[in-house]
Write an enzyme that holds these catalytic residues in place. Structure first.
Site, short mmCIF file in Angstrom:
data_model
loop_
_atom_site.label_atom_id
_atom_site.label_comp_id
_atom_site.label_asym_id
_atom_site.label_seq_id
_atom_site.Cartn_x
_atom_site.Cartn_y
_atom_site.Cartn_z
N HIS A 147 0.82 -1.21 0.00
CA HIS A 147 0.00 0.00 0.00
C HIS A 147 0.86 1.26 0.00
CE1 HIS A 147 -3.24 -2.58 2.26
NE2 HIS A 147 -3.14 -2.89 0.97
N PRO A 148 1.92 1.36 -0.81
CA PRO A 148 2.76 2.56 -0.78
C PRO A 148 2.00 3.77 -1.30
CG PRO A 148 3.34 1.23 -2.67
CD PRO A 148 2.36 0.41 -1.86
#
Length: 528
Positions: A460-461
């Site tokens: 989930h960057p």
């Protein structure tokens, strides 16, 4: 060589880029070029949900590596990221979760005008074709298929029952009126098949004469006239080819790719760029504010067949005939938003039950039943920077997981809440009690030692081109004309959820912002 001119050039055909391209090209007077560094999404395997783990490290994956992570004892993290039409929406776990209303209201309160929950909800609703139908929180008839999962594994059901026994309420819509509670997640599927943004937004519109989609076309440079971005240079067919954008360029290359592209073009921290000999166009904190979720898990030997052992010939026949059963599983079939401690006012721990031993991107590593989780709103921030000026060199990435006291405290408390779920009767009924993966004890030092040894990215960057720092609330890069960013990198902070649905929302809102700007722009700017 200059190949052509378009009104809009979109760099990256991922979760947001496909959305922007489809929405803009709906106007036949608008010409759109969509560039993707990866390949087409024609493989039938990409539609089979349970095959998602097999794409990790494949040609469909950028397969980045982090630098040694200081908060994880110097471990190097594998960072999977989609490199194919549809981007990560073509290889991810298909979980459709938007986050909490507070995520968006916090952005707006901090200066992201237009990004409050009430203002972004219409874009979530617009994208959806939800098989539950339309209501105040959901839409029907949109390009993105959103469905109840067609695999409800007995081990997943046991996790939900155990979580309720531990005191967490059942929530049948974690994208609805409240996020708190546990339940089966909705997924981006239709009839048990993956539904990426390439499937929903691009495929029905590939025949539009004003939409050009080029795959295997990595962008090596942005082109400028003064302070205005006017085109891109693409490595294609063995040489450089330039494409001009008469209106705007939209960079949708993801939380790792977009900041790298901007920095190579001289948009980024002046000290860093100068050290590499890159002329500075705009001194902006590009690549900073990198955020992600770090997940950890407990796995026990199961008494029931796990998902891996459920993938039988009979299951394949059921899937081929009806599009349901274990092969339609996204592996992480359930989710929950709970409080890591009674002292916490709102849910701050994201928990999942997994009917398998965990590994990779919630991949199937072996038999077992698992409970995994992470702080839903971590406060640790990392950074991304260039290694050199070669566009093909992967960037240097450091997430700084567990580097704040809040993240360490929440992780320890959250792991103890997960253990409590595994001690409930419903969980014990499907487990032998033999721990396959977990800490030696549940004191803080034991938990932190375990998490530092085994924790992995939740993929989930975000935040590396954040609204208010790198782009304005209309996603325009500060100090540069004709250039916007629209992907997970613009999120001011990570959402309390998976980030694919928010990224699709960004694409929807970006398209409206571009169309609104076009309606008020001088004719000479918007015509080829």
């Amino acid at each position: 060589m200059t190949e052509g001119r378009y009104d809009y050039v979109i760099v990256g055909a991922g979760s947001a880029g496909c959305v922007v391209a489809a929405r803009l090209s709906a106007d036949p007077a608008v010409s759109v070029l969509l560039l993707e560094a990866g390949s087409t999404d024609n493989s039938p395997d990409l539609t089979v949900p349970v095959k998602a783990p097999s794409f990790l490290g494949s040609a469909y994956d950028w397969d980045f590596r982090s630098e040694p992570e200081p908060g994880l004892g110097g471990r190097v993290m594998t960072l999977n990221h989609g490199r194919v039409l549809g981007g990560s929406s073509s290889i991810n776990s298909m979980v459709y979760l938007r986050g909490a209303a507070a995520d968006y209201d916090e952005w707006a309160a901090a200066g992201a005008t237009g990004w409050s929950y009430a203002e972004v909800l219409p874009y979530f609703r617009r994208c959806e074709d939800n098989d539950r139908g339309a209501d105040d929180f959901h839409g029907a008839g949109g390009p993105l298929a959103v469905s109840d999962g067609r695999s409800r594994h007995p081990l997943s059901a046991a996790f939900l029952e155990a979580a309720q026994q531990a005191g967490y309420p059942l929530n049948e819509d974690m994208n609805g009126a409240t996020q708190e509670g546990v339940g089966f997640t909705q997924v981006t599927q239709r009839d048990g098949r993956r539904w990426s943004t390439a499937t929903g937004y691009l495929r029905p519109n590939r025949g539009r004469p004003n939409l050009t989609v080029l795959t295997d076309s990595p962008v090596s440079d942005l082109l400028f006239e003064g302070s205005r971005a006017v085109g891109v240079r693409v490595d294609r067919d063995g040489g450089p080819t330039d494409y001009r954008a008469d209106a705007e360029i939209v960079v949708c290359a993801g939380a790792y790719g977009s900041p790298q592209m901007l920095m190579l073009a001289g948009i980024g921290p002046a000290t860093h760029l100068t050290a590499l000999g890159v002329p500075v166009r705009a001194d902006l904190p590009v690549g900073l504010n990198l955020q992600d979720h770090l997940r950890s898990g407990l796995c026990y030997e199961s008494t029931l067949p796990s998902l891996q052992r459920s993938l039988t010939d009979e299951a394949l026949a059921l899937y081929e005939a009806e599009g349901r059963g274990p092969i339609s599983s996204n592996v992480g079939e359930t989710a929950g938003f709970i409080r890591s401690s009674p002292a916490v006012a709102e849910p701050n721990w994201h928990v999942n039950g997994v009917p398998a031993m965990i590994g990779g991107m919630i991949g199937i590593a072996g038999d077992g039943v698992s409970v995994i989780g992470w702080p839903s709103k971590p406060t640790s921030c990392g950074y991304l920077e260039l290694r050199d000026t070669d566009p093909s060199t992967p960037p240097r990435i450091v997430h700084n997981y567990l580097m704040t006291g809040y993240d360490r405290r929440t992780t320890c408390d959250g792991m103890r809440r997960m253990r409590e779920i595994t001690e409930q009767p419903a969980f014990k009924a499907v487990s032998t009690g033999r721990l396959l993966l977990g800490p030696e004890g549940y004191d803080d030092p034991s938990i932190l030692r375990f998490v530092r040894q085994t924790g992995v990215t939740t993929h989930h960057p975000c935040g590396t081109c954040a609204i208010g720092e790198v782009v304005d609330p209309e996603l325009r890069v500060y100090g540069i004309e004709g250039l916007r960013v629209a992907d997970a990198s613009v999120l001011p902070s990570v959402t309390r959820s998976n980030t694919n649905a928010p990224t699709i929302m960004v694409g929807e809102k970006a398209a409206d912002l571009l169309l609104a700007a076009r309606a008020t722009a001088p004719a000479a700017v918007v015509s080829a």
